[in-house]
Design an enzyme around this catalytic site. Structure first.
Site, short mmCIF file in Angstrom:
data_model
loop_
_atom_site.label_atom_id
_atom_site.label_comp_id
_atom_site.label_asym_id
_atom_site.label_seq_id
_atom_site.Cartn_x
_atom_site.Cartn_y
_atom_site.Cartn_z
N ASP A 1 0.83 -1.21 0.00
CA ASP A 1 0.00 0.00 0.00
C ASP A 1 0.86 1.26 0.00
O ASP A 1 0.46 2.30 -0.49
CB ASP A 1 -0.89 0.06 1.25
CG ASP A 1 -1.76 -1.17 1.42
OD1 ASP A 1 -1.75 -2.03 0.51
OD2 ASP A 1 -2.43 -1.28 2.46
N ASP B 1 -3.22 5.07 -2.67
CA ASP B 1 -2.49 3.95 -2.08
C ASP B 1 -1.79 3.24 -3.23
O ASP B 1 -2.38 3.06 -4.31
CB ASP B 1 -3.44 2.97 -1.40
CG ASP B 1 -3.78 3.36 0.03
OD1 ASP B 1 -3.44 4.49 0.44
OD2 ASP B 1 -4.38 2.53 0.74
N HIS C 1 -8.04 -0.88 -3.13
CA HIS C 1 -6.93 -1.66 -3.71
C HIS C 1 -7.40 -2.59 -4.83
O HIS C 1 -8.44 -3.23 -4.74
CB HIS C 1 -6.16 -2.46 -2.66
CG HIS C 1 -5.68 -1.56 -1.56
ND1 HIS C 1 -5.31 -2.02 -0.32
CD2 HIS C 1 -5.52 -0.20 -1.52
CE1 HIS C 1 -4.94 -0.99 0.43
NE2 HIS C 1 -5.07 0.12 -0.28
N ASP D 1 -5.74 -5.28 -5.86
CA ASP D 1 -5.11 -6.61 -5.88
C ASP D 1 -5.92 -7.74 -5.26
O ASP D 1 -5.39 -8.83 -5.03
CB ASP D 1 -3.69 -6.54 -5.30
CG ASP D 1 -3.62 -6.00 -3.89
OD1 ASP D 1 -4.66 -5.56 -3.36
OD2 ASP D 1 -2.52 -6.01 -3.30
N ARG E 1 -16.86 -8.41 -9.03
CA ARG E 1 -16.41 -7.05 -9.37
C ARG E 1 -15.87 -7.04 -10.80
O ARG E 1 -14.68 -6.78 -11.02
CB ARG E 1 -15.29 -6.60 -8.43
CG ARG E 1 -15.60 -6.76 -6.96
CD ARG E 1 -14.35 -6.53 -6.10
NE ARG E 1 -14.61 -6.84 -4.70
CZ ARG E 1 -13.66 -6.95 -3.78
NH1 ARG E 1 -12.37 -6.78 -4.12
NH2 ARG E 1 -13.96 -7.23 -2.53
N SER F 1 -10.21 -6.71 5.35
CA SER F 1 -10.36 -7.08 3.95
C SER F 1 -11.46 -8.11 3.78
O SER F 1 -11.94 -8.70 4.74
CB SER F 1 -9.04 -7.64 3.41
OG SER F 1 -8.00 -6.73 3.64
N SER F 2 -11.84 -8.36 2.53
CA SER F 2 -12.91 -9.30 2.24
C SER F 2 -12.34 -10.71 2.04
O SER F 2 -11.12 -10.90 2.01
CB SER F 2 -13.65 -8.86 0.97
OG SER F 2 -12.87 -9.17 -0.17
N CYS G 1 -0.41 -8.14 -0.92
CA CYS G 1 -0.42 -6.94 -0.05
C CYS G 1 0.81 -6.90 0.85
O CYS G 1 1.38 -5.84 1.08
CB CYS G 1 -1.62 -6.94 0.88
SG CYS G 1 -3.21 -7.14 0.11
O1 DAV Z 1 -11.40 -7.30 -1.16
O2 DAV Z 1 -11.18 -6.38 0.78
C1 DAV Z 1 -8.40 -6.13 -0.11
C2 DAV Z 1 -7.14 -5.62 -0.76
C3 DAV Z 1 -6.09 -5.38 0.22
N1 DAV Z 1 -4.88 -4.87 -0.40
C4 DAV Z 1 -10.81 -6.54 -0.39
C5 DAV Z 1 -9.60 -5.80 -0.90
#
Ligand code: DAV
Length: 366
Positions: free
Chosen positions: A107, A195, A244, A246, A263, A297-298, A350
């Site tokens: 980031d 970022d 982000h 990635d 997405r 994060s997800s 990340c």
């Molecule tokens: O899907 O929460 C996380 C990306 C972290 N660099 C997400 C994105």
């Protein structure tokens, strides 16, 4: 004197990388840029302070293991020097109760060729994060006469940089998606904000996600700063929290990208890839229904992989669907356990930052 810094993409053979450290990580207090990201039903709402020591130790064990695996494969691995993050940040423009971490180096640091740029991040709690990487950058500067050490214009992060009342407890998921579709994000266009993890590098082309952590002014800065490169704004309307690129759009080798099926890249933005015979494949479904506790994060960190070369990729070991898909796509997969590190800012991509990959600045989209 040797060449230390060189990287133009995320898939050429990796020779030198920075792997994060979780020491002293904190959950930051709410602030205009972050409250948006913590879902309303999350137990993290309202919590802040040092993360439980046991979780820090577990994350560090997995980060150390990743560093060891990379070292054994001949990759030079450097580590940052974490600060005591549990200190307030006070500037003429704002005050916040604590910093966060330096764990996701991706980031903070953006490598473009022989240059590393310290990003203009929008979180107040991340204001001093680049300091953890300064000993390394200073060392590269001493060793590599061609290394360009840069910093994007430092944002002030005053109240003018955020839309106040953007965040509202009552906002539904549907409304969030409408906001993403309308490119209505929490940051304003007062100053340049980005970022590094919103920037996908593909040689002569930079694909930059416009979302909660990167604004339009940043795109304009990149265009002026790199007239020899092409800057493309991309956005993914299916993402209610676009932070982000990635875990959304991840290149595996020249000609192949995996795209988060929740997405998808809009049709108009797909053209440049399709015209140049790039394949955009829907990423496999995550193996987990929920992220680990205290994670921002997800579950899509499943696709946040670290590509070592055009045939080799490190994938989180419990992500069975993603492992299998990588194999089918012709990649040699190295499974590495990494879920204990997720809460500290992300997955395998990340948690690393490129210093050196073989290869040069190619034009993949002539
Ligand atoms: O899907 O929460 C996380 C990306 C972290 N660099 C997400 C994105």
């Amino acid at each position: 004197m040797t060449k230390i810094v060189n990287s133009w993409n995320d898939f050429d053979p990796l020779k030198h990388v920075i792997v994060g450290r979780a020491d002293h990580s904190c959950v930051p207090p709410e602030e205009p840029a972050t409250s948006e990201k913590v879902p309303i039903d999350s137990p993290m709402r309202g919590m802040w302070g040092p993360r439980p020591l046991e979780t820090v130790e577990k994350a560090n064990a997995q980060l150390d293991n990743l560093a060891r695996i990379l070292t054994e494969r001949g990759v030079r691995v450097d580590r940052p020097e974490p600060l005591q993050w549990n200190q307030p940040v006070i500037t003429p423009d704002f005050r916040t109760g604590s910093m966060m971490t330096c764990m996701p180096p991706r980031d903070t640091l953006l490598t473009i060729g022989n240059e590393i740029i310290e990003a203009a991040m929008s979180f107040r709690c991340r204001y001093w994060e680049y300091l953890a990487f300064r000993p390394l950058l200073s060392q590269y500067f001493n060793e590599d006469p061609e290394f360009l050490w840069s910093q994007a214009p430092r944002p002030r992060l005053s109240d003018k940089s955020y839309k106040h009342n953007y965040y509202d407890e009552k906002i539904s998921l549907e409304e969030r998606l409408v906001r993403t579709a309308n490119k209505d994000f929490v940051t304003t266009e007062e100053e340049i904000l980005f970022d590094a993890a919103d920037v996908m590098r593909l040689g002569k082309d930079l694909f930059i996600q416009h979302g909660l952590t990167t604004n339009r002014k940043a795109m304009e800065w990149f265009k002026r700063r790199y007239p020899e490169l092409r800057v493309h704004a991309v956005n993914f309307p299916g993402d209610p929290y676009p932070i982000h690129i990635d875990a959304t759009f991840v290149p595996l080798r020249p000609g192949l990208i995996i795209n988060n099926p929740h997405r998808p890249l809009p049709k108009a933005q797909r053209e440049i890839f399709e015209k140049n015979d790039w394949q955009i494949v829907e990423a496999a479904m995550p193996a987990h229904k929920e992220p680990p506790p205290l994670c921002y994060s997800s579950v899509w960190l499943s696709m946040n992989c670290l590509v070592l070369d055009h045939k080799t990729v490190i994938v989180e070991a419990s992500e069975v669907n993603q492992l299998e898909q990588m194999d089918k796509l012709g990649m040699n997969v190295i499974p590495v356990h990494f879920r204990d590190a997720y809460a500290f800012g992300g997955g395998l991509h990340c948690s690393t930052a490129d210093v050196y990959r073989e290869g040069s600045c190619l034009d993949y989209f002539p």
